[in-house]
Design a protein around this motif. Structure first.
Motif, PDB file in Angstrom:
ATOM      1  N   GLY A   8      -4.076  -1.220 -10.274  1.00 38.98           N
ATOM      2  CA  GLY A   8      -3.553  -1.414 -11.615  1.00 38.98           C
ATOM      3  C   GLY A   8      -3.781  -2.853 -12.054  1.00 38.98           C
ATOM      4  N   GLY A   9      -3.114  -3.259 -13.065  1.00 42.16           N
ATOM      5  CA  GLY A   9      -3.312  -4.602 -13.583  1.00 42.16           C
ATOM      6  C   GLY A   9      -4.482  -4.644 -14.536  1.00 42.16           C
ATOM      7  N   GLY A  10      -4.805  -5.850 -14.976  1.00 43.75           N
ATOM      8  CA  GLY A  10      -5.909  -6.019 -15.901  1.00 43.75           C
ATOM      9  C   GLY A  10      -5.503  -6.841 -17.098  1.00 43.75           C
ATOM     10  N   LEU A  11      -6.235  -6.656 -18.182  1.00 43.49           N
ATOM     11  CA  LEU A  11      -6.025  -7.424 -19.407  1.00 43.49           C
ATOM     12  C   LEU A  11      -5.411  -6.517 -20.466  1.00 43.49           C
ATOM     13  CD1 LEU A  11      -6.492  -9.937 -21.219  1.00 43.49           C
ATOM     14  CD2 LEU A  11      -8.791  -9.034 -21.652  1.00 43.49           C
ATOM     15  N   VAL A  12      -4.380  -7.004 -21.123  1.00 41.63           N
ATOM     16  CA  VAL A  12      -3.712  -6.219 -22.159  1.00 41.63           C
ATOM     17  C   VAL A  12      -3.217  -7.169 -23.242  1.00 41.63           C
ATOM     18  CG1 VAL A  12      -1.441  -6.308 -21.048  1.00 41.63           C
ATOM     19  CG2 VAL A  12      -2.003  -4.388 -22.552  1.00 41.63           C
ATOM     20  N   GLN A  13      -3.102  -6.675 -24.439  1.00 39.40           N
ATOM     21  CA  GLN A  13      -2.556  -7.495 -25.525  1.00 39.40           C
ATOM     22  C   GLN A  13      -1.033  -7.534 -25.447  1.00 39.40           C
ATOM     23  OE1 GLN A  13      -4.188  -5.858 -29.197  1.00 39.40           O
ATOM     24  NE2 GLN A  13      -5.723  -7.498 -29.227  1.00 39.40           N
ATOM     25  N   ALA A  14      -0.482  -8.571 -26.013  1.00 38.84           N
ATOM     26  CA  ALA A  14       0.970  -8.691 -26.057  1.00 38.84           C
ATOM     27  C   ALA A  14       1.570  -7.447 -26.714  1.00 38.84           C
ATOM     28  CB  ALA A  14       1.379  -9.936 -26.816  1.00 38.84           C
ATOM     29  N   GLY A  15       2.659  -6.961 -26.114  1.00 35.32           N
ATOM     30  CA  GLY A  15       3.295  -5.751 -26.591  1.00 35.32           C
ATOM     31  C   GLY A  15       2.804  -4.500 -25.892  1.00 35.32           C
ATOM     32  N   GLY A  16       1.743  -4.630 -25.143  1.00 35.63           N
ATOM     33  CA  GLY A  16       1.172  -3.497 -24.436  1.00 35.63           C
ATOM     34  C   GLY A  16       1.865  -3.207 -23.120  1.00 35.63           C
ATOM     35  N   SER A  17       1.288  -2.239 -22.397  1.00 37.40           N
ATOM     36  CA  SER A  17       1.884  -1.794 -21.143  1.00 37.40           C
ATOM     37  C   SER A  17       0.831  -1.721 -20.047  1.00 37.40           C
ATOM     38  CB  SER A  17       2.514  -0.401 -21.305  1.00 37.40           C
ATOM     39  OG  SER A  17       3.550  -0.412 -22.252  1.00 37.40           O
ATOM     40  N   LEU A  18       1.297  -1.895 -18.832  1.00 35.59           N
ATOM     41  CA  LEU A  18       0.469  -1.709 -17.654  1.00 35.59           C
ATOM     42  C   LEU A  18       1.341  -1.136 -16.545  1.00 35.59           C
ATOM     43  CD1 LEU A  18      -1.585  -5.045 -17.427  1.00 35.59           C
ATOM     44  CD2 LEU A  18      -2.509  -2.759 -17.890  1.00 35.59           C
ATOM     45  N   ARG A  19       0.698  -0.451 -15.618  1.00 35.19           N
ATOM     46  CA  ARG A  19       1.429   0.026 -14.448  1.00 35.19           C
ATOM     47  C   ARG A  19       0.715  -0.425 -13.187  1.00 35.19           C
ATOM     48  NH1 ARG A  19       2.991   6.076 -12.257  1.00 35.19           N
ATOM     49  NH2 ARG A  19       0.804   6.098 -11.622  1.00 35.19           N
ATOM     50  N   LEU A  20       1.464  -1.049 -12.315  1.00 33.92           N
ATOM     51  CA  LEU A  20       0.950  -1.459 -11.021  1.00 33.92           C
ATOM     52  C   LEU A  20       1.399  -0.467  -9.953  1.00 33.92           C
ATOM     53  CD1 LEU A  20       1.727  -5.296 -11.139  1.00 33.92           C
ATOM     54  CD2 LEU A  20      -0.250  -4.065 -12.055  1.00 33.92           C
ATOM     55  N   SER A  21       0.528  -0.267  -8.979  1.00 31.61           N
ATOM     56  CA  SER A  21       0.859   0.608  -7.850  1.00 31.61           C
ATOM     57  C   SER A  21       0.718  -0.169  -6.549  1.00 31.61           C
ATOM     58  CB  SER A  21      -0.066   1.821  -7.817  1.00 31.61           C
ATOM     59  OG  SER A  21       0.066   2.603  -8.979  1.00 31.61           O
ATOM     60  N   CYS A  22       1.499   0.239  -5.585  1.00 30.36           N
ATOM     61  CA  CYS A  22       1.468  -0.390  -4.255  1.00 30.36           C
ATOM     62  C   CYS A  22       1.579   0.743  -3.239  1.00 30.36           C
ATOM     63  CB  CYS A  22       2.620  -1.371  -4.131  1.00 30.36           C
ATOM     64  SG  CYS A  22       2.829  -2.113  -2.492  1.00 30.36           S
ATOM     65  N   ALA A  23       0.479   1.057  -2.584  1.00 30.12           N
ATOM     66  CA  ALA A  23       0.434   2.195  -1.673  1.00 30.12           C
ATOM     67  C   ALA A  23       0.353   1.714  -0.231  1.00 30.12           C
ATOM     68  CB  ALA A  23      -0.767   3.078  -2.001  1.00 30.12           C
ATOM     69  N   ALA A  24       1.205   2.282   0.589  1.00 32.46           N
ATOM     70  CA  ALA A  24       1.185   1.959   2.016  1.00 32.46           C
ATOM     71  C   ALA A  24       0.286   2.943   2.740  1.00 32.46           C
ATOM     72  CB  ALA A  24       2.594   2.008   2.590  1.00 32.46           C
ATOM     73  N   SER A  25      -0.581   2.416   3.579  1.00 32.19           N
ATOM     74  CA  SER A  25      -1.453   3.277   4.367  1.00 32.19           C
ATOM     75  C   SER A  25      -1.207   3.025   5.853  1.00 32.19           C
ATOM     76  CB  SER A  25      -2.919   3.007   4.019  1.00 32.19           C
ATOM     77  OG  SER A  25      -3.275   1.682   4.383  1.00 32.19           O
ATOM     78  N   GLY A  26      -1.530   4.036   6.645  1.00 32.27           N
ATOM     79  CA  GLY A  26      -1.272   3.950   8.075  1.00 32.27           C
ATOM     80  C   GLY A  26      -0.276   5.019   8.476  1.00 32.27           C
ATOM     81  N   SER A  27       0.099   5.026   9.736  1.00 35.19           N
ATOM     82  CA  SER A  27       1.041   6.014  10.253  1.00 35.19           C
ATOM     83  C   SER A  27       2.473   5.551   9.963  1.00 35.19           C
ATOM     84  CB  SER A  27       0.816   6.216  11.749  1.00 35.19           C
ATOM     85  OG  SER A  27      -0.503   6.652  11.999  1.00 35.19           O
ATOM     86  N   ILE A  28       2.824   5.639   8.688  1.00 37.26           N
ATOM     87  CA  ILE A  28       4.107   5.125   8.216  1.00 37.26           C
ATOM     88  C   ILE A  28       5.232   6.113   8.523  1.00 37.26           C
ATOM     89  CG2 ILE A  28       5.392   4.263   6.226  1.00 37.26           C
ATOM     90  CD1 ILE A  28       2.943   2.594   6.889  1.00 37.26           C
ATOM     91  N   LEU A  29       6.293   5.626   9.084  1.00 38.43           N
ATOM     92  CA  LEU A  29       7.471   6.462   9.332  1.00 38.43           C
ATOM     93  C   LEU A  29       8.542   6.214   8.268  1.00 38.43           C
ATOM     94  CD1 LEU A  29       7.692   6.034  13.212  1.00 38.43           C
ATOM     95  CD2 LEU A  29       6.679   7.935  11.919  1.00 38.43           C
ATOM     96  N   SER A  30       8.724   4.984   7.879  1.00 38.65           N
ATOM     97  CA  SER A  30       9.693   4.694   6.822  1.00 38.65           C
ATOM     98  C   SER A  30       9.381   3.327   6.217  1.00 38.65           C
ATOM     99  CB  SER A  30      11.133   4.705   7.358  1.00 38.65           C
ATOM    100  OG  SER A  30      11.336   3.659   8.274  1.00 38.65           O
ATOM    101  N   ILE A  31       9.796   3.191   4.962  1.00 34.92           N
ATOM    102  CA  ILE A  31       9.598   1.949   4.215  1.00 34.92           C
ATOM    103  C   ILE A  31      10.946   1.525   3.668  1.00 34.92           C
ATOM    104  CG2 ILE A  31       8.469   0.870   2.237  1.00 34.92           C
ATOM    105  CD1 ILE A  31       6.220   2.959   2.583  1.00 34.92           C
ATOM    106  N   ASN A  32      11.341   0.290   3.897  1.00 32.82           N
ATOM    107  CA  ASN A  32      12.641  -0.172   3.437  1.00 32.82           C
ATOM    108  C   ASN A  32      12.522  -0.665   1.997  1.00 32.82           C
ATOM    109  OD1 ASN A  32      15.448  -0.449   4.157  1.00 32.82           O
ATOM    110  ND2 ASN A  32      15.119  -2.668   4.144  1.00 32.82           N
TER     111      ASN A  32
END
Length: 126
Positions: A8-32
């Motif tokens: 996600g991220g990038g360039l946007v004009q004032a008043g606009g919207s963006l969505r960022l994502s954060c994905a965990a990879s690997g043999s994940i059992l839990s995320i605090n």
């Protein structure tokens, strides 16, 4: 190997919207708790928002009412929805997790602390 991969991220004009994502990879059992920080050059990294494992959220005053943090535990992904963006929101945004429990093929369940994503640039033009 555990990784936090941002998108996600990038360039946007004032008043606009963006969505960022954060994905965990690997043999994940839990995320605090997942947090988002941002940083501009020559300034200290600034905390933006956090979401606990049970979904409780907190926001910096500067983004309250405009940003929404969420998580999808099934997808091991957290999001930062940013609305009504302002030029002063321009920064590199980082996600971080304070504790991740993951499965190591040799050592079994292990805990990693203070994992950070690679960062993603958000630029808001006036």
């Amino acid at each position: 190997q555990v990784q936090l991969v941002q998108s996600g991220g990038g360039l946007v004009q004032a008043g606009g919207s963006l969505r960022l994502s954060c994905a965990a990879s690997g043999s994940i059992l839990s995320i605090n708790t997942v947090s988002w920080y941002r940083q501009v050059p020559w300034k200290q990294r600034e905390w933006v928002a956090a979401i606990s494992s049970d979904g409780g959220t907190n926001y910096a005053d500067s983004v309250k009412g405009r940003f929404t943090i969420s998580r999808d535990n099934g997808k091991k992904t957290a999001y930062l929805q940013m609305n009504s963006l302002k030029p002063e929101d321009t920064a590199v945004y980082y996600c971080t997790v304070d504790r991740i429990l993951f499965s190591d093929p040799d050592m079994g369940a292990r805990e990693a602390v203070n994992y950070w994503g690679q960062g993603t640039q958000v630029t808001v033009s006036s």
